[in-house]
Each structure stands twice: as C-alpha cells, then as structure tokens.
Design an enzyme around this catalytic site. Sequence first.
Site, PDB file in Angstrom:
ATOM      1  N   ASP A  23      12.408 132.300  32.593  1.00 53.72           N
ATOM      2  CA  ASP A  23      13.092 132.979  31.543  1.00 53.72           C
ATOM      3  C   ASP A  23      14.467 132.594  31.392  1.00 53.72           C
ATOM      4  OD1 ASP A  23      14.195 134.188  33.495  1.00 53.72           O
ATOM      5  OD2 ASP A  23      13.724 136.386  33.284  1.00 53.72           O
TER       6      ASP A  23
ATOM      7  N   GLU B 279      17.020 132.470  33.687  1.00 53.50           N
ATOM      8  CA  GLU B 279      18.195 133.114  34.747  1.00 53.50           C
ATOM      9  C   GLU B 279      18.312 132.019  35.903  1.00 53.50           C
ATOM     10  OE1 GLU B 279      16.875 136.991  36.009  1.00 53.50           O
ATOM     11  OE2 GLU B 279      17.397 138.100  33.777  1.00 53.50           O
TER      12      GLU B 279
ATOM     13  N   LYS C 267      55.754 118.633  15.219  1.00 52.54           N
ATOM     14  CA  LYS C 267      55.089 118.455  13.857  1.00 52.54           C
ATOM     15  C   LYS C 267      56.236 118.867  12.773  1.00 52.54           C
ATOM     16  CE  LYS C 267      50.326 119.255  13.788  1.00 52.54           C
ATOM     17  NZ  LYS C 267      49.178 120.088  13.883  1.00 52.54           N
TER      18      LYS C 267
ATOM     19  N   ARG D 140      57.231 119.457   8.651  1.00 49.68           N
ATOM     20  CA  ARG D 140      56.385 119.542   7.195  1.00 49.68           C
ATOM     21  C   ARG D 140      57.725 118.966   6.164  1.00 49.68           C
ATOM     22  NH1 ARG D 140      51.649 121.187   4.939  1.00 49.68           N
ATOM     23  NH2 ARG D 140      51.269 122.356   6.602  1.00 49.68           N
TER      24      ARG D 140
ATOM     25  N   ASP E 275      48.194 115.826  29.296  1.00 52.56           N
ATOM     26  CA  ASP E 275      47.690 116.955  28.506  1.00 52.56           C
ATOM     27  C   ASP E 275      46.771 117.677  29.790  1.00 52.56           C
ATOM     28  OD1 ASP E 275      47.801 119.184  27.329  1.00 52.56           O
ATOM     29  OD2 ASP E 275      46.458 118.472  25.439  1.00 52.56           O
TER      30      ASP E 275
HETATM   31  C1  R5P Z   1      45.601 123.479  24.090  1.00 45.80           C
HETATM   32  O1  R5P Z   1      46.443 124.410  24.299  1.00 45.80           O
HETATM   33  C2  R5P Z   1      45.118 122.604  25.507  1.00 45.80           C
HETATM   34  O2  R5P Z   1      46.617 122.261  26.138  1.00 45.80           O
HETATM   35  C3  R5P Z   1      44.518 121.137  24.909  1.00 45.80           C
HETATM   36  O3  R5P Z   1      45.642 120.555  24.242  1.00 45.80           O
HETATM   37  C4  R5P Z   1      43.226 121.580  24.109  1.00 45.80           C
HETATM   38  O4  R5P Z   1      42.528 122.371  24.677  1.00 45.80           O
HETATM   39  C5  R5P Z   1      42.608 120.348  24.016  1.00 45.80           C
HETATM   40  O5  R5P Z   1      41.414 120.573  23.193  1.00 45.80           O
HETATM   41  P1  R5P Z   1      40.772 119.599  22.208  1.00 45.80           P
HETATM   42  O6  R5P Z   1      40.428 118.378  22.855  1.00 45.80           O
HETATM   43  O7  R5P Z   1      39.614 120.025  21.590  1.00 45.80           O
HETATM   44  O8  R5P Z   1      41.574 119.141  21.158  1.00 45.80           O
END
Ligand code: R5P
Length: 295
Positions: free
Chosen positions: A36, A38, A190, A192, A217
Amino acid sequence: MSASVVATSSSAGLAARLARSLGADLLLMEEKTFPDGECYVRVPARPSPLTVLVHTTYPDQDRRLVQLFLAVEALKGVGVDRLVLAVPYLAYARQDRRFLEGEPVSVGAVLRTLEGLGVDALVTVDVHKPESLHEWLRIPHANVLPIRELAAYLGSRVEDPVVVAPDRGALHRAEAMARALNAEYDYLEKARDRVTGEVTVKPKEVDVAGRDVVIVDDIISTGGTIAEAVRAIRKEKACKIIVACTHPILVENALVKVYEAGADMVIGTDTVPSQISYVSVAPIIAKALKNKGGY
Ligand code: R5P
C-alpha cells in the site's frame, strides 16, 4: 569508545565514507515498501551503544522523512544508548518562518519530531538557516559548512576569482569561500529602472569583466536562481564561471538550465548523491561529531 554508523539507502556512500573517517562499524538498514506504499525499515543487527545514523532527506522528502522517523524509533527500540543523527540535507529547512498567516514553520515541525523521538544530538550540513536549529532544538546540534572543501576542489581550476553570492542572503557563504580562496567577494543586486521599469541584476561592487567568477549557494533545486545569476555574470563579460553548491538537488533539467545559462562547471557535495557530487562532506561531519556532536 567503539561506535556504529548506521546507513539508510539515502546516503549509503556518504555513510561508508563517514564510517571510515571515524573508524566505526558500518551497518545498513533493511528497507522495503509495503504494497500500500507504506515504508518499512529494520535494524538488521545490534549496533554499538553509541550510534550515528546517517540519513539524508532529498526528494522524495516526505517519504525520506517518514523513513528517518522510523529508523530513529527502530534504533531506540534496539537499545542504542546514544543516538547521534547526521542529516546531510535537511528537507523543509527553507520554510523557516510563517511567511503567510496560517502556514506552518515546517523546519520546526521536523526538528521537534526528531527530538521527541529521542535523538540525542544532531549534525546538519549547510542547513538553510542555522538559527532554526537553535530556535527549535534543546539537544546538542552542529551545522557544518563545506566551503573550504569546495574551495579546495576548485583549487587551480580558477585564477584570481571573484566569489559572488546570488543574493544578499547568501553573502556569508561567498565571504567564507573568498577567505578560503584568498579572493574578493560580492553579491548580485537586483535593480529596477524607475523610468523604463527594466530590471537589471549585477554584482553590487566588483567589476567581474575579464575575471573568473565562482558563484556559491546552498541549494540548486530547479536551477532558476543560479541560472539567473550565471546569465547576469555572463552579461558582465566574466571569463570562466564556476558554480559551487552544497546540495545538488537538481530537479528535472536544472543542470542543463545552468549550463545553458553559460556556466563552465558546476560542482556540489555528496549531501545529495548526484552527477556533480565531487566533494565529500564525510570529513567535516566526522570532525563535528568528534568536537560538538557529543560523539
Ligand atoms: C534560496 O533561498 C536558496 O538559497 C536557493 O537559492 C534556492 O533554494 C535555489 O532554488 P532554485 O534552484 O529552485 O532556484
């Protein structure tokens, strides 16, 4: 004291490397799925009273979390005295607050459950927000960053690089990587244009034209964040662009997306087994276990 490292299939390679680093026995959990759907896990032999369970929770996160809860309960059930848990990638860590009223603090729910099941100490790797651990746990915990290890892997692959974080929130990682590489660092901002409405993304301070760039990251999930960062750096006429992340979750075509954006190389660690998991976090987990994890 002798110890056992118990592995689930989520992290068997990393667990084996960790057992070697610690000089501990390695034991593999039995796992299966009931008709099922689990989960079933079983500790196949008696581990040492001091046991380190290694289980990572990359997708399918919900299933892996249930396996984790069951594995902890099973280990307590066979009489492990001290159960130290190493979770290389902690799922749900990004939902670390109630962004909208009525939402859960998901990381809190996960951490409280683990503590409630009887985990004695927890080690995580580059958890999204380390403060979450202090906020939700009373047991000893440590969070380790594999930045020096990623930097060591990059070694001579980059020349006089600039380290760039994709946003201000990730600046501490860029700073740590820059220290390890003896390099400059910055983050992408970023902006604008108030007249045209055009959005530009570029390094806040450093001119990266003609320079090697390392983008760092914690997670590459869909690759959207990093692909945008790579495109922005390419636009600034950087030379080589290398992306380094801790957790290469790589949903669907994330890696293709990042390469198509203009990256020359993408590297990650074995917190999530993947085709770019070149760097092992076993040594830093072993060190944390010896120093802070109550190991
Ligand atoms: C965001 O706060 C994290 O540090 C990463 O930058 C993010 O989770 C990356 O996600 P994705 O690859 O979907 O942009």
